[in-house]
Design an enzyme around this catalytic site. Structure first.
Site, short mmCIF file in Angstrom:
data_model
loop_
_atom_site.label_atom_id
_atom_site.label_comp_id
_atom_site.label_asym_id
_atom_site.label_seq_id
_atom_site.Cartn_x
_atom_site.Cartn_y
_atom_site.Cartn_z
N SER A 14 0.83 -1.22 0.00
CA SER A 14 0.00 0.00 0.00
C SER A 14 0.86 1.26 0.00
CB SER A 14 -0.90 0.01 1.23
OG SER A 14 -1.56 1.26 1.30
N LYS A 68 -14.45 -4.27 2.15
CA LYS A 68 -15.23 -3.12 1.68
C LYS A 68 -16.75 -3.36 1.81
CE LYS A 68 -12.20 -0.67 -1.46
NZ LYS A 68 -11.97 -0.15 -2.81
N ASP A 104 -14.29 6.24 -3.67
CA ASP A 104 -13.74 5.74 -4.94
C ASP A 104 -14.52 6.31 -6.12
OD1 ASP A 104 -11.66 4.15 -4.04
OD2 ASP A 104 -12.89 2.35 -3.85
P1 NAP Z 1 -12.15 -7.04 -7.24
O1 NAP Z 1 -13.31 -6.63 -6.41
O2 NAP Z 1 -11.39 -8.26 -6.90
O3 NAP Z 1 -12.69 -7.18 -8.78
C1 NAP Z 1 -11.81 -7.48 -9.84
C2 NAP Z 1 -12.59 -7.82 -11.11
O4 NAP Z 1 -11.63 -8.17 -12.11
C3 NAP Z 1 -13.52 -9.01 -10.98
O5 NAP Z 1 -14.58 -8.92 -11.91
C4 NAP Z 1 -12.57 -10.16 -11.36
O6 NAP Z 1 -13.23 -11.33 -11.78
C5 NAP Z 1 -11.86 -9.53 -12.52
N1 NAP Z 1 -10.59 -10.21 -12.80
C6 NAP Z 1 -9.62 -10.53 -11.91
N2 NAP Z 1 -8.60 -11.16 -12.54
C7 NAP Z 1 -8.95 -11.23 -13.85
C8 NAP Z 1 -8.34 -11.79 -15.01
N3 NAP Z 1 -7.13 -12.37 -14.95
N4 NAP Z 1 -8.98 -11.70 -16.20
C9 NAP Z 1 -10.19 -11.11 -16.27
N5 NAP Z 1 -10.84 -10.59 -15.22
C10 NAP Z 1 -10.22 -10.64 -14.01
O7 NAP Z 1 -11.06 -5.88 -7.32
P2 NAP Z 1 -11.33 -4.30 -7.31
O8 NAP Z 1 -11.34 -3.80 -5.93
O9 NAP Z 1 -12.49 -4.02 -8.18
O10 NAP Z 1 -9.98 -3.76 -7.98
C11 NAP Z 1 -9.69 -3.94 -9.35
C12 NAP Z 1 -8.43 -3.16 -9.72
O11 NAP Z 1 -8.68 -1.77 -9.58
C13 NAP Z 1 -7.21 -3.46 -8.82
O12 NAP Z 1 -6.06 -3.50 -9.60
C14 NAP Z 1 -7.16 -2.27 -7.87
O13 NAP Z 1 -5.85 -1.99 -7.43
C15 NAP Z 1 -7.67 -1.16 -8.79
N6 NAP Z 1 -8.25 -0.07 -8.04
C16 NAP Z 1 -7.72 1.16 -8.23
C17 NAP Z 1 -8.25 2.24 -7.55
C18 NAP Z 1 -7.64 3.59 -7.77
O14 NAP Z 1 -7.86 4.47 -6.92
N7 NAP Z 1 -6.95 3.82 -8.86
C19 NAP Z 1 -9.33 2.08 -6.67
C20 NAP Z 1 -9.87 0.79 -6.52
C21 NAP Z 1 -9.32 -0.28 -7.22
P3 NAP Z 1 -13.18 -12.64 -10.80
O15 NAP Z 1 -14.05 -12.27 -9.61
O16 NAP Z 1 -13.72 -13.71 -11.67
O17 NAP Z 1 -11.75 -12.82 -10.39
#
Ligand code: NAP
Length: 283
Positions: A14, A68, A104
């Protein structure tokens, strides 16, 4: 002394402590931002940290995976935004109540408009966005884009996850649709797309050689691309999109903005974004 922190697991990578330290300094406040890793099954650990917010010992917390959604049942109230999204990334005491907010969503929308000038186009209706992924951040992005009056197609490798997301927003009109995560299905959407958002972790360190864009699918000619992944600073998806001339950014701006919004709720101070971006914070 302002005590801030982050709950979740794992937290090793983080950069929130650096971002919030810069915010404290930019506001001339004394304080610290501590990582509180809490193992996924440790409900007692979670309750104990929350009780320190109730008592005032901790001023405010950020929340990340895996808490979350599950933390909601332990709070007294949610803001309308957190309720609409169904997830919390910020906790603080408000009028004696332990309150959950989600920054977010505004963090994303503010940075989207900061990065790309969409003012003229937003006077028109019916701009089309494609969101890749259907997890927690896809929900926050969907809420933001609905507020901003976009039509949104969602695609993810598990269609049932997209269906669940769409059902969650079923009271928000019919501007959401689900498409199979396959080039053959997505190709019909391509000519009308104005925005692509990656809300999957694909391309994140250490797996920097991967892109969530389906192989063989051409990029739209006139779209903008926002990749929520912020680590590395330039993902393969962003590189590929830029290579065919699309304006494309990664999510560091959103990360800073959501942090600044949380910081304002905790301290009342508007931290200077540039200082939060500053050299102390660079990845
Ligand atoms: P999450 O709740 O785990 O959701 C991830 C999504 O991506 C799910 O639909 C997951 O499907 C899919 N996924 C994971 N691996 C995959 C793959 N290899 N191929 C295709 N789909 C895949 O995670 P999240 O909290 O939404 O975060 C997602 C990303 O956004 C992370 O990298 C996080 O660091 C980033 N993020 C950035 C910010 C920012 O402020 N910039 C804020 C929040 C999040 P499955 O459930 O089938 O695995």
């Amino acid at each position: 002394m302002i005590n801030l922190g982050l709950i979740g697991y794992p937290l090793d990578h983080s950069i929130s402590p650096k971002i919030h330290q810069a915010a404290l300094e930019s506001c001339g406040l004394e304080g610290k931002y501590t990582l509180f890793p809490i193992l996924p099954d440790d409900l007692q650990g979670l309750k104990s940290i929350l009780s320190r917010v109730r008592s005032g010992e901790i001023t405010g917390l950020n929340v990340t995976i895996p808490y979350k959604e599950s933390v909601i049942s332990m709070l007294d109230q949610l803001t309308p935004t957190a309720k609409a999204i169904g997830a919390v990334n910020t906790i603080f005491m408000f009028k004696g109540k332990l309150t959950g907010e989600n920054t977010d969503s505004s963090g994303f929308l503010t940075d989207l408009h900061h990065q790309f000038d969409l003012r003229k186009e937003k006077q028109k209706e019916n701009l089309n966005a494609l969101v890749l992924g259907a997890g927690g951040s896809a929900r926050a992005v969907t809420h933001a884009l609905l507020e901003d009056r976009w039509n949104i197609a969602l695609t993810a490798r598990r269609p049932d996850q997209v269906d669940e997301l769409i059902a969650h927003f079923s009271n928000r009109g019919s501007r959401l649709s689900c498409l199979e995560y396959r080039p053959e299905t997505l190709s019909s959407l391509i000519p009308s797309l104005r925005l692509i958002v990656n809300a999957t972790p694909v391309g994140m360190l250490p797996d920097v050689g991967f892109s969530p864009w389906p192989e063989g699918l051409p990029f739209p000619q006139n779209a903008l691309l926002y990749d929520l992944v912020y680590n590395p600073r330039e993902t393969k998806l962003v590189q590929d999109a830029r290579a065919v001339g699309l304006p494309a950014v990664t999510g560091l701006g959103m990360l800073v903005e959501q942090a600044a919004l949380a910081f304002k709720l905790w301290t009342g101070c508007e931290a200077i974004r540039n200082e939060m971006f500053g050299t102390k914070v660079i990845l």
